[in-house]
Write a protein that holds these residues in place. Structure first.
Motif, PDB file in Angstrom:
ATOM      1  N   ILE A 149       0.828  -1.205   0.000  1.00 44.29           N
ATOM      2  CA  ILE A 149       0.000   0.000   0.000  1.00 44.29           C
ATOM      3  C   ILE A 149       0.868   1.263   0.000  1.00 44.29           C
ATOM      4  N   GLY A 150       2.165   1.111   0.142  1.00 46.12           N
ATOM      5  CA  GLY A 150       3.094   2.237   0.030  1.00 46.12           C
ATOM      6  C   GLY A 150       3.122   2.862  -1.347  1.00 46.12           C
ATOM      7  N   ILE A 151       2.376   2.300  -2.289  1.00 47.78           N
ATOM      8  CA  ILE A 151       2.274   2.892  -3.619  1.00 47.78           C
ATOM      9  C   ILE A 151       1.528   4.226  -3.568  1.00 47.78           C
ATOM     10  N   THR A 152       0.724   4.458  -2.531  1.00 50.04           N
ATOM     11  CA  THR A 152      -0.166   5.623  -2.544  1.00 50.04           C
ATOM     12  C   THR A 152       0.557   6.961  -2.678  1.00 50.04           C
ATOM     13  N   PRO A 153       1.595   7.286  -1.893  1.00 47.06           N
ATOM     14  CA  PRO A 153       2.253   8.577  -2.101  1.00 47.06           C
ATOM     15  C   PRO A 153       3.136   8.611  -3.337  1.00 47.06           C
ATOM     16  N   MET A 154       3.511   7.413  -3.838  1.00 43.69           N
ATOM     17  CA  MET A 154       4.393   7.363  -5.001  1.00 43.69           C
ATOM     18  C   MET A 154       3.678   7.742  -6.298  1.00 43.69           C
TER      19      MET A 154
END
Length: 311
Positions: free
Chosen positions: A115-120
């Motif tokens: 879910i770390g894709i969100t700020p990327m």
């Protein structure tokens, strides 16, 4: 400010996207790539929650966030998944820029775990718009956890590389990051263990710490954590801290004067010297020398039963 849940979109088995519109037709506030908002809400059982979520983007005047259901933690994500529906409202903070994009003159490396894709995603959009050289690496345990595909598949395929560890094994982080050279910037968001490995790989290749930026998520408590008795040498106080509660939160509740900012083990602002005890470091900001002398009580723990801090 109150926001209306306009739509909820499922992405795989664990993630729901919430599209939020300011009440009264107000425009969205300005924000920068990497920003997050804090949601305040109350469960049906009456428990209050305040959870932070990165901004995925905007869509038709609505704010987009993605919430991964976590079985551990304090239950806020479960409440959002199970109790909130379209048409309900949430209190949403102004955007907070704690994880700012720094565009590398030579290249910018983006690494997302789950879910770390969100700020990327907004970072990659900004880099695209600026014509900057970048590479986005998206890591997940299995393919169904590569969420928000409609967003990242819009980028040039040469800019995006996915890594499914269940079938491909662990990626070569050193190879993804590459050696340090002037004009490079690295941003990573994901669980703390991944970020710790990224930091080690970057350090081994000569990356200065100021050019490596992290945003972490996920609970830091471990099943094997035992209760702690925390002695504060300067104040003479002794605090009993149960597993699942941070040492920092226990100090705040006891009105101990302590400096802090992110509460995620990313900034080092709450750093405390260790007088005695064996810390279990779970931060992503301290170097080996700092860890030898102290710890971040916001996320780190200790082998019990006693920990003495120079506070």
């Amino acid at each position: 400010m109150r926001y209306l849940i306009d739509a909820i979109i499922r992405h795989g088995p664990m993630v729901k996207e919430f599209r939020l519109a300011p009440e009264g037709g107000a425009p969205l506030p300005p924000w920068q790539p990497g920003a997050h908002v804090e949601l305040e809400f109350i469960s049906r059982a009456g428990a209050s929650h305040r959870n932070a979520y990165s901004m995925v983007g905007e869509e038709g005047g609505m704010l987009r966030i993605a919430v991964q259901r976590e079985e551990g933690g304090r239950g806020g994500s479960r409440v959002l998944h199970d109790e909130f529906e379209s048409g309900m409202t949430l209190e949403v903070s102004p955007p907070l820029d704690a994880f700012k994009l720094h565009v590398g003159r030579t290249r910018t490396v983006l690494i997302a775990g789950g879910i770390g894709i969100t700020p990327m995603l907004p970072m990659a959009r900004a880099l695209d718009a600026a014509g900057a050289s970048y590479r986005l690496h998206y890591l997940a345990r299995d393919a169904e956890r590569l969420v928000l595909a409609d967003d990242w598949t819009k980028f040039n395929p040469e800019r995006v590389q996915t890594h499914v560890t269940a079938t491909q094994g662990r990626p070569d982080l050193a190879g993804l990051i590459g050696p340090w050279e002037e004009g490079c910037e690295l941003h990573a968001c994901g669980p703390s263990l991944l970020l710790e490995a990224i930091r080690a790989a970057a350090t081994a290749q000569g990356w200065p710490q100021q050019h490596v930026r992290f945003e972490s998520f996920g609970a830091r408590a471990h099943d094997e954590d035992g209760p702690l008795q925390v002695v504060l040498r300067q104040t003479g106080m002794t605090l009993d801290v149960a597993p699942g509660k941070s040492i920092l939160d226990a100090m705040i509740e006891a009105d101990v004067f302590v400096s802090y900012e992110c509460k995620r083990g990313e900034c080092g602002n709450c750093y405390a010297g260790v007088v005695s005890g064996e810390p279990l470091h779970r931060d992503v900001c301290l170097n080996a020398q700092q860890r030898a002398m102290g710890m971040t009580p916001c996320v780190s723990w200790a082998r019990g039963p006693l920990l003495e801090l120079d506070l």
